[in-house]
Scaffold this active site. Structure first.
Site, PDB file in Angstrom:
ATOM      1  N   SER A 123       0.812  -1.221   0.000  1.00 56.42           N
ATOM      2  CA  SER A 123       0.000   0.000   0.000  1.00 56.42           C
ATOM      3  C   SER A 123       0.844   1.269   0.000  1.00 56.42           C
ATOM      4  O   SER A 123       1.903   1.339   0.634  1.00 56.42           O
ATOM      5  CB  SER A 123      -0.877   0.001   1.250  1.00 56.42           C
ATOM      6  OG  SER A 123      -1.431   1.274   1.458  1.00 56.42           O
ATOM      7  N   GLU A 125       0.143   3.677   1.673  1.00 53.87           N
ATOM      8  CA  GLU A 125       0.195   4.138   3.069  1.00 53.87           C
ATOM      9  C   GLU A 125       1.592   3.936   3.653  1.00 53.87           C
ATOM     10  O   GLU A 125       1.971   4.619   4.606  1.00 53.87           O
ATOM     11  CB  GLU A 125      -0.816   3.356   3.918  1.00 53.87           C
ATOM     12  CG  GLU A 125      -2.227   3.875   3.844  1.00 53.87           C
ATOM     13  CD  GLU A 125      -2.423   5.219   4.539  1.00 53.87           C
ATOM     14  OE1 GLU A 125      -2.103   5.338   5.724  1.00 53.87           O
ATOM     15  OE2 GLU A 125      -2.896   6.153   3.871  1.00 53.87           O
ATOM     16  N   TYR A 147      -1.700   0.186  10.716  1.00 50.58           N
ATOM     17  CA  TYR A 147      -1.972  -0.464   9.425  1.00 50.58           C
ATOM     18  C   TYR A 147      -0.752  -0.368   8.522  1.00 50.58           C
ATOM     19  O   TYR A 147      -0.300  -1.368   7.947  1.00 50.58           O
ATOM     20  CB  TYR A 147      -3.178   0.215   8.753  1.00 50.58           C
ATOM     21  CG  TYR A 147      -3.362  -0.167   7.293  1.00 50.58           C
ATOM     22  CD1 TYR A 147      -4.013  -1.341   6.931  1.00 50.58           C
ATOM     23  CD2 TYR A 147      -2.870   0.657   6.274  1.00 50.58           C
ATOM     24  CE1 TYR A 147      -4.184  -1.683   5.592  1.00 50.58           C
ATOM     25  CE2 TYR A 147      -3.036   0.318   4.934  1.00 50.58           C
ATOM     26  CZ  TYR A 147      -3.683  -0.860   4.603  1.00 50.58           C
ATOM     27  OH  TYR A 147      -3.835  -1.190   3.273  1.00 50.58           O
TER      28      TYR A 147
END
Ligand code: NAP
Ligand code: G4F
Length: 321
Positions: A123, A125, A147
């Site tokens: 990801s 992120e 996460y």
């Protein structure tokens, strides 16, 4: 006929990937964890064409059994606790599912059929407090949530199994991608569903957190094609998948309310409870490597994506009414 096993098949990406692989003539298997209430909404229309195998990313034995039962050529690991905001209150669970779960599935493959081609859903992120703009494959990570930390773990264990065992393992570093099948808690769908409800008189306001955050938003249907392309190459590598455009949450809101002819200032309420303990302010990906090597490119513009999502939410709400 090629065979593929998809973890996370009930999710947004799992459903689009299953459709795409079926269109390529694959036999598709989906790993599905047990839930008290059914959640087949995204794959209801293809349930008769795929085979569901019971299993959980946290249960190694179930993964080994799933691989034995499906004997796949390719495994796509899309399962995760994928909602960033919930990763603070559920940091340990997120670590298990989103981080350690990747080691579980890699171990299951290594122990049963190590020549399987493996895709890991990494990801954007992971770039977090970004160290470079735009972000590319070589940009260092600076994760900003439990996460994202877990995804960094999943990413590096995927690289590690490639380097340690010579396995064909790839990570797609995907930037945000959305669709009418996006979970209602993510900001795009929260906005498109909220706007549709306001327009139909079913809701009076829309509460949001940080309107200044910027994301590189694409269409999920485009992004699953990149996952497949990565596993068709001669050598396993990692790729950034993005549109190369960034927009703020405020722009998203403006486009959405404009589309239905409403003034967003009258309906948006900023709620401090929806602010995150640590924010990712700006994501902007550079998909050059994927474009050059995979021949991949995004097909749908941000504005059209949002309009399509509003149309779909309107239709669903009217049908319910
Ligand atoms: P999603 O809609 O939240 O789907 C997640 C899937 O994982 C669901 O099918 C869920 O099953 C399953 N799952 C969760 N925990 C599990 C467990 N312990 N065992 C087995 N299955 C489990 O996510 P998505 O948007 O499709 O994203 C797919 C993957 O890409 C995720 O790994 C996500 O982190 C990653 N990713 C997404 C984006 C994006 O913008 N969408 C960007 C980058 C990376 P249930 O239906 O039972 O909950
Ligand atoms: O839609 P979001 O919750 O997505 P986020 O956090 O960027 O994560 C998504 O994309 C990642 C890829 O970069 C995936 F790995 C991950 O699994 C997931 O699919 O939030 C987007 C932005 C954030 O900055 C958030 O603070 O929108 C901001 N936001 C403002 N108000 C809100 C809200 N987000 C949510 N979910 N809800 C709000 O009310």
């Amino acid at each position: 006929m090629k065979k593929a096993l998809i973890t996370g098949i009930t999710g947004q990406d799992g459903s689009y990937l299953a459709e795409f692989l079926l269109s390529k003539g694959y036999q598709v298997y989906g790993l599905k964890r047990r839930t008290a209430t059914p959640n087949f909404e995204n794959i209801q229309h293809i349930l008769d064409k795929i085979e569901i195998i019971s299993g959980d990313l946290l249960d190694l034995s179930s993964l080994i059994e799933a691989i034995r039962a499906s004997d796949p050529d390719e495994v796509y690991n899309l399962a995760a606790q994928s909602f960033v905001a919930d990763s603070w209150p559920q940091a340990i669970y997120t670590g298990y599912a989103t981080g350690l779960g990747v080691t579980n599935i890699l171990e299951a493959i290594r122990l049963t059929k190590p020549d399987i081609r493996f895709y890991q859903a990494s990801s954007s992120e992971m770039f977090g407090k970004v160290l470079e703009i735009p972000q590319k494959e070589t940009t260092p990570f600076y994760p900003r949530s439990p996460y994202a930390v877990s995804k960094v773990c999943g990413h590096w264990i995927t690289v590690n199994y490639r380097e340690s065992y010579g396995m064909y393992t790839c990570s797609g570093i995907l930037f945000n991608h959305e669709s009418p099948r996006r979970g209602l808690e993510f900001v795009t769908r929260k906005v498109t569903n909220g706007v549709a409800k306001i327009k139909l008189g079913l809701q009076k306001e829309l509460r949001l957190g940080n309107l200044d955050a910027k994301r590189d938003w694409g269409y999920a249907g485009d992004y699953v094609k990149a996952m497949w392309l990565m596993l068709q190459q001669e050598n396993p590598e990692d790729y950034v998948i993005a549109t190369g455009e960034t927009h703020s949450v405020r722009e998203l809101v403006e486009i959405a309310f404009d589309y239905v002819g409403l003034d967003w200032n009258k309906y948006i309420v900023q709620d401090p409870n929806l602010m995150r303990p640590a924010e990712v302010d700006l994501l902007l990906g550079d998909p050059k490597k994927a474009m050059d090597k995979l021949g991949w490119k995004p097909e749908i513009t941000f504005e059209n994506l949002i309009k399509t999502m509003i149309d779909s939410d309107m239709q669903k709400l009217k049908a319910k009414k």
